[in-house]
Design a protein around this motif. Sequence first.
Motif, PDB file in Angstrom:
ATOM      1  N   CYS A  71       0.289  -1.305  -0.499  1.00 57.97           N
ATOM      2  CA  CYS A  71      -0.255  -0.476   0.014  1.00 57.97           C
ATOM      3  C   CYS A  71       0.969   0.873  -0.166  1.00 57.97           C
ATOM      4  CB  CYS A  71      -0.827  -0.054   1.171  1.00 57.97           C
ATOM      5  SG  CYS A  71      -2.560  -1.142   0.976  1.00 57.97           S
ATOM      6  N   GLN A  72       1.908   1.372   0.479  1.00 61.16           N
ATOM      7  CA  GLN A  72       2.953   2.428   0.382  1.00 61.16           C
ATOM      8  C   GLN A  72       3.365   2.457  -0.585  1.00 61.16           C
ATOM      9  OE1 GLN A  72       6.063   2.948   3.869  1.00 61.16           O
ATOM     10  NE2 GLN A  72       5.019   1.265   5.327  1.00 61.16           N
ATOM     11  N   HIS A  73       3.813   2.128  -1.293  1.00 60.91           N
ATOM     12  CA  HIS A  73       4.268   1.238  -3.022  1.00 60.91           C
ATOM     13  C   HIS A  73       3.545   1.713  -4.212  1.00 60.91           C
ATOM     14  CE1 HIS A  73       7.960   2.128  -0.533  1.00 60.91           C
ATOM     15  NE2 HIS A  73       7.910   1.574   0.143  1.00 60.91           N
ATOM     16  N   ARG A 125      17.385   9.826   8.224  1.00 61.71           N
ATOM     17  CA  ARG A 125      16.271   9.454   6.920  1.00 61.71           C
ATOM     18  C   ARG A 125      15.214   9.831   7.020  1.00 61.71           C
ATOM     19  NH1 ARG A 125      13.048   5.624   7.471  1.00 61.71           N
ATOM     20  NH2 ARG A 125      12.528   4.226   9.766  1.00 61.71           N
ATOM     21  N   ALA A 126      14.667   9.950   5.308  1.00 60.72           N
ATOM     22  CA  ALA A 126      12.946  10.766   5.877  1.00 60.72           C
ATOM     23  C   ALA A 126      12.308   8.926   5.716  1.00 60.72           C
ATOM     24  CB  ALA A 126      12.298  11.018   4.237  1.00 60.72           C
ATOM     25  N   ASP A 127      11.197   9.857   5.652  1.00 59.64           N
ATOM     26  CA  ASP A 127       9.438   8.552   4.918  1.00 59.64           C
ATOM     27  C   ASP A 127       9.516   8.379   3.962  1.00 59.64           C
ATOM     28  OD1 ASP A 127       8.948   7.587   8.007  1.00 59.64           O
ATOM     29  OD2 ASP A 127       7.353   9.484   8.500  1.00 59.64           O
ATOM     30  N   ASP A 128       9.626   6.920   3.530  1.00 57.17           N
ATOM     31  CA  ASP A 128       9.067   7.447   1.672  1.00 57.17           C
ATOM     32  C   ASP A 128       8.209   8.009   0.832  1.00 57.17           C
ATOM     33  OD1 ASP A 128      11.137   5.246   1.989  1.00 57.17           O
ATOM     34  OD2 ASP A 128       9.272   3.660   1.505  1.00 57.17           O
ATOM     35  N   HIS A 129       7.091   8.224   2.068  1.00 54.45           N
ATOM     36  CA  HIS A 129       5.596   9.204   1.500  1.00 54.45           C
ATOM     37  C   HIS A 129       6.824  10.508   0.638  1.00 54.45           C
ATOM     38  CE1 HIS A 129       5.498   9.840   5.400  1.00 54.45           C
ATOM     39  NE2 HIS A 129       4.447  11.450   5.166  1.00 54.45           N
ATOM     40  N   ILE A 130       7.867  11.125   1.832  1.00 57.27           N
ATOM     41  CA  ILE A 130       8.105  12.377   1.124  1.00 57.27           C
ATOM     42  C   ILE A 130       8.171  12.299   0.268  1.00 57.27           C
ATOM     43  CG2 ILE A 130       9.561  13.778   2.577  1.00 57.27           C
ATOM     44  CD1 ILE A 130       8.922  13.025   5.207  1.00 57.27           C
ATOM     45  N   ILE A 131       9.214  12.943  -0.311  1.00 58.55           N
ATOM     46  CA  ILE A 131       9.124  13.542  -2.259  1.00 58.55           C
ATOM     47  C   ILE A 131      10.094  14.964  -1.420  1.00 58.55           C
ATOM     48  CG2 ILE A 131       8.692  14.384  -4.264  1.00 58.55           C
ATOM     49  CD1 ILE A 131       5.616  13.814  -4.266  1.00 58.55           C
ATOM     50  N   SER A 132      11.531  14.246  -1.689  1.00 59.94           N
ATOM     51  CA  SER A 132      11.958  15.182  -1.172  1.00 59.94           C
ATOM     52  C   SER A 132      13.346  15.583  -2.521  1.00 59.94           C
ATOM     53  CB  SER A 132      13.616  13.829  -0.196  1.00 59.94           C
ATOM     54  OG  SER A 132      13.025  13.345   0.898  1.00 59.94           O
ATOM     55  N   LYS A 133      14.013  16.368  -2.763  1.00 57.39           N
ATOM     56  CA  LYS A 133      14.894  17.105  -3.725  1.00 57.39           C
ATOM     57  C   LYS A 133      16.065  17.700  -3.157  1.00 57.39           C
ATOM     58  CE  LYS A 133      10.601  18.559  -5.915  1.00 57.39           C
ATOM     59  NZ  LYS A 133      10.206  20.695  -6.746  1.00 57.39           N
ATOM     60  N   LEU A 134      17.165  17.323  -3.718  1.00 56.69           N
ATOM     61  CA  LEU A 134      18.274  17.650  -3.646  1.00 56.69           C
ATOM     62  C   LEU A 134      18.927  19.024  -2.638  1.00 56.69           C
ATOM     63  CD1 LEU A 134      21.361  17.203  -3.208  1.00 56.69           C
ATOM     64  CD2 LEU A 134      21.940  17.343  -5.390  1.00 56.69           C
ATOM     65  N   GLY A 135      19.219  18.619  -2.066  1.00 54.45           N
ATOM     66  CA  GLY A 135      19.299  21.310  -1.139  1.00 54.45           C
ATOM     67  C   GLY A 135      18.163  21.205  -0.791  1.00 54.45           C
ATOM     68  N   GLU A 136      16.859  20.165  -0.721  1.00 54.75           N
ATOM     69  CA  GLU A 136      15.514  21.114  -0.067  1.00 54.75           C
ATOM     70  C   GLU A 136      15.908  21.048   1.817  1.00 54.75           C
ATOM     71  OE1 GLU A 136      11.135  19.175  -0.445  1.00 54.75           O
ATOM     72  OE2 GLU A 136      12.882  18.125   0.604  1.00 54.75           O
ATOM     73  N   VAL A 137      15.072  21.626   2.343  1.00 53.11           N
ATOM     74  CA  VAL A 137      15.522  22.128   3.639  1.00 53.11           C
ATOM     75  C   VAL A 137      14.201  22.109   3.776  1.00 53.11           C
ATOM     76  CG1 VAL A 137      15.695  23.552   5.108  1.00 53.11           C
ATOM     77  CG2 VAL A 137      17.516  23.919   3.861  1.00 53.11           C
ATOM     78  N   ARG A 138      13.831  21.050   4.870  1.00 45.17           N
ATOM     79  CA  ARG A 138      12.883  21.343   5.268  1.00 45.17           C
ATOM     80  C   ARG A 138      12.415  20.597   7.628  1.00 45.17           C
ATOM     81  NH1 ARG A 138       9.340  17.448   4.204  1.00 45.17           N
ATOM     82  NH2 ARG A 138       8.726  16.824   6.091  1.00 45.17           N
ATOM     83  N   ASP A 139      11.532  20.713   8.052  1.00 44.28           N
ATOM     84  CA  ASP A 139      11.674  20.496   9.467  1.00 44.28           C
ATOM     85  C   ASP A 139      11.990  19.169   9.927  1.00 44.28           C
ATOM     86  OD1 ASP A 139       8.841  19.471   8.748  1.00 44.28           O
ATOM     87  OD2 ASP A 139       7.979  21.241   9.872  1.00 44.28           O
ATOM     88  N   GLU A 140      11.350  18.885  11.096  1.00 47.88           N
ATOM     89  CA  GLU A 140      11.521  17.423  11.411  1.00 47.88           C
ATOM     90  C   GLU A 140      10.642  16.307  11.300  1.00 47.88           C
ATOM     91  OE1 GLU A 140      14.158  15.120  15.333  1.00 47.88           O
ATOM     92  OE2 GLU A 140      13.514  16.528  15.333  1.00 47.88           O
ATOM     93  N   SER A 141       9.653  16.949  11.092  1.00 45.77           N
ATOM     94  CA  SER A 141       8.644  15.669  10.750  1.00 45.77           C
ATOM     95  C   SER A 141       8.976  15.377   9.901  1.00 45.77           C
ATOM     96  CB  SER A 141       7.013  17.114  10.265  1.00 45.77           C
ATOM     97  OG  SER A 141       7.169  17.436   8.996  1.00 45.77           O
TER      98      SER A 141
END
Length: 899
Positions: free
Chosen positions: A373-375, A500-516
């Motif tokens: 379901c996650q993927h 490391r980030a949860d798989d549902h988070i769409i990450s981009k190189l250099g992106e800055v975000r909070d700890e959630s």
Amino acid sequence: MTKGAYRVGIDLGTTNCVVSYLAPDASEPLLLSMPQFMADASVQAFDYLPSAIYLLADDEQGKIDPVLPWHNSQDKDYIVGVGALALGQRRAGQLVQSAKSWLSHRQVDRRAGILPWGSELKNKISPLKASELLLQHIRRSWNQQFADAPLEQQQVALTLPASFDEEARALTLEAAKNAGLNELYLLEEPQAACYHYISDDQKRADLADKKMLLVVDIGGGTSDFSLVSILPSTKKNHIALKRIAVGEHLLLGGDNLDQALAFQLDPKQISALSASRLATLVQQTRRAKETLLSDNAPESLSITVLGGGSRLIGGAQKFDVSREALLEQVSSGFFPIVALDDAVHKSSYAMHTLGLAYESDPAFTRHLADFICQHQADIQQATHSSMPDAVLFNGGLFNSALLKSQLRKQLNTWTDQPILECLAEAPNEAVAKGAAWYLKALAGEGHRIESGVPHSLYLKLTEQQFVCILPKGTLTAETLSLSRDFMVTLGEEVQFPLFRADDHIISKLGEVRDESGLHYISTLATELDAQQDSAEVLVNVAAQMTDVGVLQLELLSAGSSDKWRLDFSTQASEESVNRQNEGLLAAKMGEAEEHLARCYSSAGQKQSPDLVKSLKQDLDQLLGARDDWSLATSRRVVDKLLVLKSGRLKSAQHERQWLQLLGYCLRPGYGAEGDEDRVQQVINLTKAGTQFDSSAVWGQYWTLYRRVAGGLSLDQQRTLFKQFSQFYSPSGQRSREKMKALASRSSDDLIRLVGALEALPLSEKQTLVEWLLKRLTKSSEPDTAWWTLGRIASRRLLSGEASDRLPESDLPVILDRALKEDWKKRKQAGLAAVLMCQISVMETDLLSDYRKKVSKKLIKDKCPSQWASRLDSQVEISSEELNSLVGESLPIGLRLSSD
């Protein structure tokens, strides 16, 4: 990296290790035969090495001489492999197993001598050392057979679970280096299984028209799920494979079935077994399981449990193991047929019977459904359906056709499209052989599976700023440079906390975000060379996941040609130590669990009926000063006490100690995963009151609920208030029956309890204040009522919200009464006044005026100086002040919220 003539794959398994190798010009991998010292002092060779280490005790030194073909004098203290298992049957407390699972266990110090878990053996070893000894035995076995081609000079691929995080990978590499293998590749086990499968031309052809392969890898101790995309290739007879998803690390495998089967025998006696004795029993139930799940299996088997050690099962006993009961456990507990959207069950805490924190939900099928379901987006894109169109079963669990059939049945309920079952022979060997094929593919001589970083990785910049350095899917050995620059200090240790980030988070190189959605892994640490002390320079950061399989950072100076490489380090930095304090179990937690079992199990109570008298001192000696127990240690004690719940009925002293320890370790009733369920279990067990009607036992009963009040719901707090009301309401005070009962109910502790019920409705709080003020008109009333009034009317609640406070208009009547008291004689009246007058949000001039009066009286009555400081303080209550408020501090790692 050195390239020798052989390509060697090592499956460092939870239960068994297997080594495969491709000789020059060989068409198929062969298995390495490994000499092993046997219990009868002979030496025999096997093509597998049980992941078991037997540590010789002092009385065995010199009597058992584990001589092996390589004649190494350093090997006199331990035995590895088949002989270790046999000797461990006799002395369970000297057997180390499941080293790989321990190496990934984040709640223990993996460099500390903690194994065998729960044993009192003096010469214990660390999970890191255990892994090193297994690899060392493999290296020596190879070098004895191939003296002219030492293993350290060959190409070696070492497999590990795909879900291992960066710290567990680094520890695995460190263990290999300590064993003499300085250069090797790390390969994920599901990928290794794939390499083994696609080495066959026909099997590769079977995949040609498929779009996505699901790899289900279930071994002895862990489960791994992976998704591999299948694409057509421009090369003839080729397919292109790319690993696109990896599941969470699941400590769930065949061992769990073995333990469940063990508990068939006699649940009460089995639950009282020490971890080491249970491990020995599980070896026998493992063999029984394999027999009962085979073709033409008998309806039952008899196994013998030997006495010895603490003798909690006494002498040798025989038990019948039922096939029908095992099949019921399989179908209802481990492989139930579930819907694809069924959620993983989160119970109060995971099973800790062998020291490891196994998954709280034992259903493999629910964990698999959750992964799928996650993927869904990836699966839908590839197959245009909700399911992969091919599945590869791997791992020792699938030696059983019955289990494989049950999981195949489950997959077919989730789709109406046919799923290709990729049949791999000899699942015990597939990973090791696949690792050898992988090395051949690296040289361009086979089919390569493209893979990248399984989860996006972030570095912490500030408290709520985290920058992405490697997005999920970044290919191995691909270097990515961040576009922004950073300041670093030279000549001092530089620390980069890694997440490391949860798989549902769409990450981009250099992106800055909070700890959630981010999860702490460890800290990268190094000291950057500098020509001058503490120089600050501007740098650019580049990152890659190396060919070897570990994270590497490079810092490039923006103003010069200087650069610094930052390799992932498993050495504990100050920050990583601080972060882990709340999560690490005490080194002797295993021994403490065994001590609790001896005190509260029925068999243990027969042998040591007076053990409860020294329980507090014994635990403090094992776990250290009680105020320093970590959150993980405290909750682990709770979990063990809940398992041993029936033992509290032995005597009033047993119940009193059980309640006291339970409340102390569960305070404040929230703050750790599973606390809600833990508190509910406590309520279910104690809702009828105490079993022994004595003041000492009732005192700990009320204290338990006072300590965990923050984790109680409104209804649960109201239920406790009703219990208080039956004695302290006007009608209760007039009842001779109630007053007689109250004599043994530890009335002071009951009164203190209601002061912690901060969520009570306003009307009930006002009633409480009215009753207590009336009682305080009597000079004989103890100070306790003032303590409770201070808590319930405080402007800074410990666990409640600001909206739960009494209105200011209710305070004058209490404050006026408090100011009339002599605070030299009634100290709690002074503390209550302080708590009611301390600075708070949106207060009025009314409280400001009272604060001046209270301040003067504090000086006049010579009250503690910190009380006056509290009056004007705008910061939250410190742990030291909390001692004055509730009589004890909170566990390490918890912090009180402020208004």
